[in-house]
Design a protein around this motif. Structure first.
Motif, PDB file in Angstrom:
ATOM      1  N   LYS A  81    -137.224  10.936  84.566  1.00  0.00           N
ATOM      2  CA  LYS A  81    -137.136  10.246  86.199  1.00  0.00           C
ATOM      3  C   LYS A  81    -135.575  10.435  86.155  1.00  0.00           C
ATOM      4  N   ILE A  82    -135.386  12.508  87.226  1.00  0.00           N
ATOM      5  CA  ILE A  82    -134.342  12.529  87.141  1.00  0.00           C
ATOM      6  C   ILE A  82    -133.677  11.872  88.573  1.00  0.00           C
ATOM      7  N   PHE A  83    -132.172  11.683  88.893  1.00  0.00           N
ATOM      8  CA  PHE A  83    -131.102  11.565  89.830  1.00  0.00           C
ATOM      9  C   PHE A  83    -129.933  12.448  89.663  1.00  0.00           C
ATOM     10  N   ILE A  84    -129.212  12.496  90.792  1.00  0.00           N
ATOM     11  CA  ILE A  84    -128.469  12.767  90.764  1.00  0.00           C
ATOM     12  C   ILE A  84    -127.587  12.176  91.658  1.00  0.00           C
ATOM     13  N   ALA A  85    -126.467  11.865  91.404  1.00  0.00           N
ATOM     14  CA  ALA A  85    -124.855  10.795  92.634  1.00  0.00           C
ATOM     15  C   ALA A  85    -125.339  11.381  94.473  1.00  0.00           C
ATOM     16  N   LEU A 138    -128.090  14.873  86.288  1.00  0.00           N
ATOM     17  CA  LEU A 138    -127.637  16.649  86.524  1.00  0.00           C
ATOM     18  C   LEU A 138    -126.822  16.160  87.463  1.00  0.00           C
ATOM     19  N   LEU A 139    -125.691  17.277  86.950  1.00  0.00           N
ATOM     20  CA  LEU A 139    -124.385  16.834  87.641  1.00  0.00           C
ATOM     21  C   LEU A 139    -123.992  18.690  87.645  1.00  0.00           C
ATOM     22  N   ASP A 140    -124.694  19.646  88.773  1.00  0.00           N
ATOM     23  CA  ASP A 140    -124.387  21.496  88.216  1.00  0.00           C
ATOM     24  C   ASP A 140    -124.958  21.404  87.418  1.00  0.00           C
ATOM     25  N   SER A 141    -125.548  20.904  87.209  1.00  0.00           N
ATOM     26  CA  SER A 141    -126.700  20.966  85.800  1.00  0.00           C
ATOM     27  C   SER A 141    -128.260  21.786  86.263  1.00  0.00           C
ATOM     28  N   GLU A 142    -128.912  22.072  85.047  1.00  0.00           N
ATOM     29  CA  GLU A 142    -130.686  22.278  85.054  1.00  0.00           C
ATOM     30  C   GLU A 142    -131.659  21.803  83.640  1.00  0.00           C
ATOM     31  N   PHE A 143    -132.256  21.079  84.351  1.00  0.00           N
ATOM     32  CA  PHE A 143    -133.518  20.709  83.229  1.00  0.00           C
ATOM     33  C   PHE A 143    -134.478  21.614  83.502  1.00  0.00           C
ATOM     34  N   ILE A 144    -134.949  21.867  82.895  1.00  0.00           N
ATOM     35  CA  ILE A 144    -136.300  22.746  82.453  1.00  0.00           C
ATOM     36  C   ILE A 144    -137.610  22.066  81.712  1.00  0.00           C
ATOM     37  N   SER A 182    -148.371  26.713  83.672  1.00  0.00           N
ATOM     38  CA  SER A 182    -148.202  28.138  82.828  1.00  0.00           C
ATOM     39  C   SER A 182    -147.005  27.905  82.701  1.00  0.00           C
ATOM     40  N   ARG A 183    -145.723  28.307  83.065  1.00  0.00           N
ATOM     41  CA  ARG A 183    -144.817  28.062  82.817  1.00  0.00           C
ATOM     42  C   ARG A 183    -143.774  27.144  82.995  1.00  0.00           C
ATOM     43  N   PRO A 184    -142.337  26.734  81.747  1.00  0.00           N
ATOM     44  CA  PRO A 184    -141.072  25.620  82.100  1.00  0.00           C
ATOM     45  C   PRO A 184    -141.020  25.595  83.959  1.00  0.00           C
ATOM     46  N   ILE A 185    -141.157  24.681  84.497  1.00  0.00           N
ATOM     47  CA  ILE A 185    -140.667  24.276  85.631  1.00  0.00           C
ATOM     48  C   ILE A 185    -139.676  23.657  85.414  1.00  0.00           C
ATOM     49  N   LYS A 186    -138.218  24.362  86.689  1.00  0.00           N
ATOM     50  CA  LYS A 186    -136.672  24.566  86.757  1.00  0.00           C
ATOM     51  C   LYS A 186    -136.548  23.372  87.481  1.00  0.00           C
ATOM     52  N   PHE A 187    -135.344  21.984  86.928  1.00  0.00           N
ATOM     53  CA  PHE A 187    -135.182  21.827  87.798  1.00  0.00           C
ATOM     54  C   PHE A 187    -133.621  22.150  87.511  1.00  0.00           C
ATOM     55  N   TYR A 188    -132.763  21.848  89.488  1.00  0.00           N
ATOM     56  CA  TYR A 188    -131.305  21.936  88.709  1.00  0.00           C
ATOM     57  C   TYR A 188    -130.883  20.807  90.788  1.00  0.00           C
ATOM     58  N   GLY A 189    -129.710  20.234  89.985  1.00  0.00           N
ATOM     59  CA  GLY A 189    -129.019  19.173  90.900  1.00  0.00           C
ATOM     60  C   GLY A 189    -127.870  18.885  90.898  1.00  0.00           C
ATOM     61  N   SER A 190    -127.257  19.153  92.316  1.00  0.00           N
ATOM     62  CA  SER A 190    -125.861  19.054  92.211  1.00  0.00           C
ATOM     63  C   SER A 190    -125.443  18.197  93.942  1.00  0.00           C
ATOM     64  N   PRO A 191    -124.256  17.166  93.087  1.00  0.00           N
ATOM     65  CA  PRO A 191    -124.518  16.450  94.854  1.00  0.00           C
ATOM     66  C   PRO A 191    -123.413  16.141  95.713  1.00  0.00           C
ATOM     67  N   TRP A 192    -122.614  17.868  95.633  1.00  0.00           N
ATOM     68  CA  TRP A 192    -121.345  18.157  96.843  1.00  0.00           C
ATOM     69  C   TRP A 192    -121.871  18.171  98.687  1.00  0.00           C
ATOM     70  N   GLN A 193    -121.103  18.075  98.803  1.00  0.00           N
ATOM     71  CA  GLN A 193    -121.473  18.395 101.052  1.00  0.00           C
ATOM     72  C   GLN A 193    -120.628  18.162 101.098  1.00  0.00           C
ATOM     73  N   PRO A 194    -120.623  19.108 102.728  1.00  0.00           N
ATOM     74  CA  PRO A 194    -119.146  19.167 103.336  1.00  0.00           C
ATOM     75  C   PRO A 194    -118.398  17.527 103.593  1.00  0.00           C
ATOM     76  N   GLU A 195    -116.914  17.714 103.621  1.00  0.00           N
ATOM     77  CA  GLU A 195    -116.165  16.723 104.177  1.00  0.00           C
ATOM     78  C   GLU A 195    -116.327  15.422 104.514  1.00  0.00           C
ATOM     79  N   PHE A 196    -117.152  14.540 104.583  1.00  0.00           N
ATOM     80  CA  PHE A 196    -117.392  13.110 105.074  1.00  0.00           C
ATOM     81  C   PHE A 196    -116.747  12.651 105.341  1.00  0.00           C
ATOM     82  N   TYR A 197    -116.073  12.362 105.580  1.00  0.00           N
ATOM     83  CA  TYR A 197    -115.250  10.278 105.984  1.00  0.00           C
ATOM     84  C   TYR A 197    -114.192  11.275 103.843  1.00  0.00           C
TER      85      TYR A 197
END
Length: 219
Positions: A63-67, A98-104, A111-126
């Protein structure tokens, strides 16, 4: 493999019309992904409630999540933050943050490892969390950190002009993320943030999913 994709529950996870466990296929590996804004404003009781709910969900291998921008405590990390978000507490229930990080993920099903990457950033919003200046070097560097060979990309905000339109039909996504997306072409890109544009579309060979659960009015 089956992916269950949700985002922007804003502390309303107990009010969801459907239960994520209903999406489980017992014949394959099941992965749950939450693309941020799991709380309303990141207060202690909201973080505790979400983490306990997410940990208690059964039937998923991981169970993967990001902020997201509403999860402000995940950025400032107040004193109590580690009580809930430490790796030992999460991993006991197969939860991965995940915070600017990878999970394999390695599994005999693949047939091969599956790679997940998560990052919370976005352009300025208030004045919310995980905000960086639009078109800025710092935001560009966040996206450059995404590995070229990623399979499943998880960001809170959408790329520019893809499932990112607000009710005024203004595109709110990140231009720099869109440029990086053109370079890496993941199999799946899941995000949220712009509730109004929830849905699925394909961009080149990538399945793009705005997995927002809440409406604009937080229903």
């Amino acid at each position: 493999m089956r992916l269950a994709l949700i985002s922007d529950t804003h502390s309303l996870h107990d009010d969801m019309k459907y239960h994520v466990e209903d999406l489980i296929n017992p014949e394959v590996t099941n992965i749950l992904i939450h693309a941020g804004d799991c709380t309303n404003v990141g207060k202690k009781y909201e973080v505790e409630d979400f983490v306990n709910w997410y940990k208690d969900i059964k039937g998923f291998k991981k169970k993967i999540f990001i902020a997201g921008n509403h999860d402000m405590t995940f950025e400032v990390k107040e004193d109590w933050y580690e009580d809930y978000m430490n790796e030992e507490n999460l991993s006991q229930s197969d939860v991965i943050y995940l915070l600017d990080s990878e999970f394999i993920l390695e599994d005999p099903e693949f047939s091969r490892p599956i790679k997940f990457y998560g990052s919370p950033w976005q352009p300025e919003f208030y004045n919310w969390g995980f905000n960086l200046p639009r078109w800025g070097n710092e935001l560009e560097s966040k996206w450059k950190n995404i590995p070229n060979d990623i399979d499943v990309l998880i960001t809170h905000g959408p790329p520019f002009s893809i499932l990112d339109y607000n009710p005024q039909n203004v595109s709110c996504g990140c231009e720099l993320l869109r440029l990086r997306l053109d370079e890496i072409n993941p199999l799946i890109h899941v995000f949220g943030h712009i509730h109004h544009s929830h849905g699925v579309r394909y961009f080149k060979d990538t399945a793009m999913v705005n997995a927002s659960i809440c409406t604009e009015r937080y229903n």
